[in-house]
Design a protein around this motif. Structure first.
Motif, PDB file in Angstrom:
ATOM      1  N   VAL A 130       0.845  -1.245   0.109  1.00 22.47           N
ATOM      2  CA  VAL A 130      -0.040  -0.063  -0.133  1.00 22.47           C
ATOM      3  C   VAL A 130       1.012   1.506   0.051  1.00 22.47           C
ATOM      4  O   VAL A 130       1.843   1.387   0.809  1.00 22.47           O
ATOM      5  N   LEU A 131       0.511   2.202  -0.885  1.00 24.44           N
ATOM      6  CA  LEU A 131       1.411   3.457  -0.949  1.00 24.44           C
ATOM      7  C   LEU A 131       1.061   4.279   0.189  1.00 24.44           C
ATOM      8  O   LEU A 131      -0.129   4.685   0.661  1.00 24.44           O
ATOM      9  N   GLN A 132       2.094   4.673   0.917  1.00 20.21           N
ATOM     10  CA  GLN A 132       2.082   5.483   2.296  1.00 20.21           C
ATOM     11  C   GLN A 132       2.454   6.778   2.013  1.00 20.21           C
ATOM     12  O   GLN A 132       2.107   7.871   2.679  1.00 20.21           O
ATOM     13  N   ARG A 133       3.588   6.969   1.286  1.00 21.86           N
ATOM     14  CA  ARG A 133       4.152   8.340   0.964  1.00 21.86           C
ATOM     15  C   ARG A 133       4.506   8.614  -0.337  1.00 21.86           C
ATOM     16  O   ARG A 133       4.940   7.560  -1.126  1.00 21.86           O
ATOM     17  N   GLU A 134       4.491   9.905  -0.894  1.00 18.13           N
ATOM     18  CA  GLU A 134       4.983  10.053  -1.931  1.00 18.13           C
ATOM     19  C   GLU A 134       5.735  11.629  -2.184  1.00 18.13           C
ATOM     20  O   GLU A 134       5.375  12.400  -1.368  1.00 18.13           O
ATOM     21  N   TRP A 135       6.809  11.354  -2.841  1.00 14.28           N
ATOM     22  CA  TRP A 135       7.556  12.765  -2.999  1.00 14.28           C
ATOM     23  C   TRP A 135       7.854  13.019  -4.389  1.00 14.28           C
ATOM     24  O   TRP A 135       8.157  12.189  -5.313  1.00 14.28           O
ATOM     25  N   ARG A 136       7.223  14.224  -5.128  1.00 16.87           N
ATOM     26  CA  ARG A 136       7.225  14.374  -6.376  1.00 16.87           C
ATOM     27  C   ARG A 136       8.161  15.661  -6.454  1.00 16.87           C
ATOM     28  O   ARG A 136       8.135  16.497  -5.756  1.00 16.87           O
ATOM     29  N   HIS A 137       8.613  15.996  -7.929  1.00 17.38           N
ATOM     30  CA  HIS A 137       9.698  16.805  -8.153  1.00 17.38           C
ATOM     31  C   HIS A 137      10.897  17.108  -7.104  1.00 17.38           C
ATOM     32  O   HIS A 137      10.929  18.322  -6.412  1.00 17.38           O
TER      33      HIS A 137
END
Length: 157
Positions: A130-137
């Motif tokens: 399960v996706l818990q965190r994301e960092w973009r750019h």
């Protein structure tokens, strides 16, 4: 549509270093950092990979494995991994199916020219997929420390 925080990640099968084909579900039971970088052996991507490499033991203590992914071919990925001594595998996503699944292909401008490329992004996936965190750019400096802190926090729940 990319997976939302709290959603199960797509289980795509992709070629990876070490002459293997992997599925993201192969990593269930451990947390997973999946980071996307624009191009193997370029300065920013090399620095980011080295930062993950240097923190591999700390991630392991947080029950977290690391995978890198780009649109480079498998030979470029193998060379990049070997030259930098990465203890984790790199995914070759030439057909962009994994990149599309995580919505990391973006219109970029460089020297006044526009092109489609990978927006440096990182995803933290829990042991159940399960996706818990994301960092973009993502900006490379200090990024790995931030991801490690989140991985430790997630492991301590």
């Amino acid at each position: 549509m990319p997976p939302a925080i709290g959603a199960t990640i797509p289980d795509l099968e992709r070629p990876a270093t070490g002459d293997q084909t992997i599925k993201l579900s192969d990593y269930r039971g451990k947390q997973l950092v999946l980071y996307f970088y624009p191009k193997a052996s370029t300065p920013g991507c090399t620095q980011e990979g080295q930062d993950f490499r240097d923190a591999t033991d700390a991630f392991a203590e947080a029950n977290t494995l690391i995978l890198g992914a780009s649109r480079d071919g498998i030979k470029a990925q193998e060379n990049f991994k070997a030259k930098q001594g990465f203890p984790f595998d790199l995914i070759s996503d030439k057909d962009e199916s994994l990149c599309q699944a995580f919505d990391v292909i973006k219109l970029k401008k460089m020297y006044g020219k526009e092109s489609l490329g990978i927006e440096r992004s990182t995803f933290l996936i829990d042991a159940e997929g399960v996706l818990q965190r994301e960092w973009r750019h993502v900006k490379v400096k200090g990024h790995v420390d931030e991801v490690l802190s989140a991985a430790r926090e997630l492991a301590g729940r």
